[in-house]
Design an enzyme around this catalytic site. Structure first.
Site, short mmCIF file in Angstrom:
data_model
loop_
_atom_site.label_atom_id
_atom_site.label_comp_id
_atom_site.label_asym_id
_atom_site.label_seq_id
_atom_site.Cartn_x
_atom_site.Cartn_y
_atom_site.Cartn_z
N THR A 136 40.08 41.21 36.98
CA THR A 136 39.59 39.87 37.36
C THR A 136 38.33 39.96 38.22
O THR A 136 37.69 38.96 38.49
CB THR A 136 40.69 39.07 38.08
OG1 THR A 136 41.47 39.95 38.87
CG2 THR A 136 41.60 38.35 37.11
N LYS A 153 48.23 50.93 37.34
CA LYS A 153 47.26 50.84 36.22
C LYS A 153 46.97 52.20 35.62
O LYS A 153 45.85 52.71 35.66
CB LYS A 153 45.95 50.20 36.71
CG LYS A 153 46.09 48.81 37.31
CD LYS A 153 44.73 48.19 37.58
CE LYS A 153 44.82 46.86 38.27
NZ LYS A 153 45.25 46.94 39.69
N ARG A 156 44.76 38.64 49.14
CA ARG A 156 44.03 38.34 50.36
C ARG A 156 44.05 36.89 50.81
O ARG A 156 43.89 36.63 52.00
CB ARG A 156 42.59 38.85 50.22
CG ARG A 156 42.53 40.36 50.33
CD ARG A 156 41.24 40.92 49.79
NE ARG A 156 41.15 40.78 48.35
CZ ARG A 156 40.16 41.23 47.62
NH1 ARG A 156 39.15 41.85 48.18
NH2 ARG A 156 40.17 41.08 46.31
N ASP A 195 45.24 57.37 31.06
CA ASP A 195 45.09 58.83 30.94
C ASP A 195 45.45 59.23 29.52
O ASP A 195 45.70 58.37 28.66
CB ASP A 195 46.02 59.50 31.99
CG ASP A 195 45.44 60.81 32.51
OD1 ASP A 195 44.98 61.61 31.67
OD2 ASP A 195 45.47 61.04 33.72
N LYS A 234 54.04 43.31 45.01
CA LYS A 234 53.24 44.24 44.21
C LYS A 234 52.75 45.37 45.11
O LYS A 234 52.12 45.14 46.13
CB LYS A 234 52.04 43.52 43.60
CG LYS A 234 51.21 44.41 42.68
CD LYS A 234 50.09 43.63 42.02
CE LYS A 234 48.84 43.58 42.82
NZ LYS A 234 48.15 44.89 42.99
N ASP A 282 51.82 48.54 40.60
CA ASP A 282 50.53 48.29 39.94
C ASP A 282 49.63 49.51 40.08
O ASP A 282 48.66 49.50 40.82
CB ASP A 282 49.89 47.04 40.57
CG ASP A 282 48.60 46.62 39.90
OD1 ASP A 282 48.42 46.94 38.71
OD2 ASP A 282 47.78 45.96 40.57
#
Ligand code: C5P
Length: 236
Positions: free
Chosen positions: A125, A68, A216, A71, A39, A66
């Protein structure tokens, strides 16, 4: 040694959130492109752009871009087309951009023979109930996710990004083909960092999630591959 079975666990998307190419490639070079998706998010794409996507494609990886998008419909139409031109596998857009924006993105992909999966982010999340309240939304986080999942389904999107705990309900409502992508994956002793909707890899295995996004937990580990293997073993 435990034989790993990849067929009965969610597919793994590694979030390559690094501040430079050297750090990213140190991990990428250790990954098998037939087992893991990558990603690329706002940080790496802003730093390295489409050249980096091309390089990862040449190594054989499927890329989830990704970015996102959120607009006006015309801008999202053109940006979605430009993203699909890169030959990526999956693309994200914010469901809260609304019906016209979602439909424009969908329309932008009509002319592609192999269009990327178009996936809508419901709630981040990192969100908890009070974050929703801060932006003036009084309903429960769960209802918000369900409303945006329905909107995305009705607009013909391929699936949603949502917390793992909501996967079961969404699959029951919209069927198995509607993809569920879940970030917020943490092993028991991992730091949550800024995530609030967290599940363990083991829980993820027991929810009907198609793809888990792991960042992470792996990228901040001293030995990322060892950690990745531990995560996979915990799902067997
Ligand atoms: O490091 P961590 O595992 O928290 O990474 C999660 C990744 O998933 C990040 O790249 C983040 O941008 C992305 N993401 C998310 N929540 C969403 C959508 C994407 O955390 N709803």
């Amino acid at each position: 040694m435990l034989k790993i079975n990849y067929s009965n666990i969610p597919k793994i998307i590694i979030a390559l959130d690094f501040c430079n190419k050297k750090k990213a490639m140190k991990l990428v070079d250790l990954l098998n492109p037939s087992l893991f998706y990558l990603k690329i998010g706002k940080e790496m794409f802003t730093i390295l752009g489409k050249k980096f996507i091309n390089e990862l494609h040449q190594l054989g990886f499927n890329i989830f871009l990704d970015l996102k998008f959120h607009d006006i419909p015309n801008t999202v139409f053109n940006a979605t087309k430009a993203a699909a031109d890169l030959g990526i596998w999956m693309l994200s857009i914010h469901a809260s951009g609304g019906k016209k924006m979602l439909m424009s993105a969908k329309k932008a992909l009509e002319s592609f023979k192999e269009a990327p999966l178009l996936i809508a982010v419901t709630a981040l999340t990192s969100f908890k109930q009070e974050d929703l309240k801060d932006i003036g939304i009084q309903m429960s986080l769960q209802n918000y996710i369900l409303i945006l999942s329905k909107l995305s389904y009705d607009c013909g999107l391929d699936g949603v990004v949502c917390p793992g705990k909501e996967a079961k309900k969404i699959k029951l409502l919209y069927g198995d083909k509607y993809k569920i992508v879940s970030p917020g994956i943490r092993c028991i002793h991992d730091s949550a960092f800024d995530q609030n909707q967290i599940i363990t890899p083991k829980q993820a295995k027991n929810f009907p999630i198609d793809y888990i996004v792991i960042g992470r937990s792996i990228t901040s580990s001293k030995n990322p591959i060892k950690k990745l293997n531990l995560i996979i073993q915990s799902m067997q």
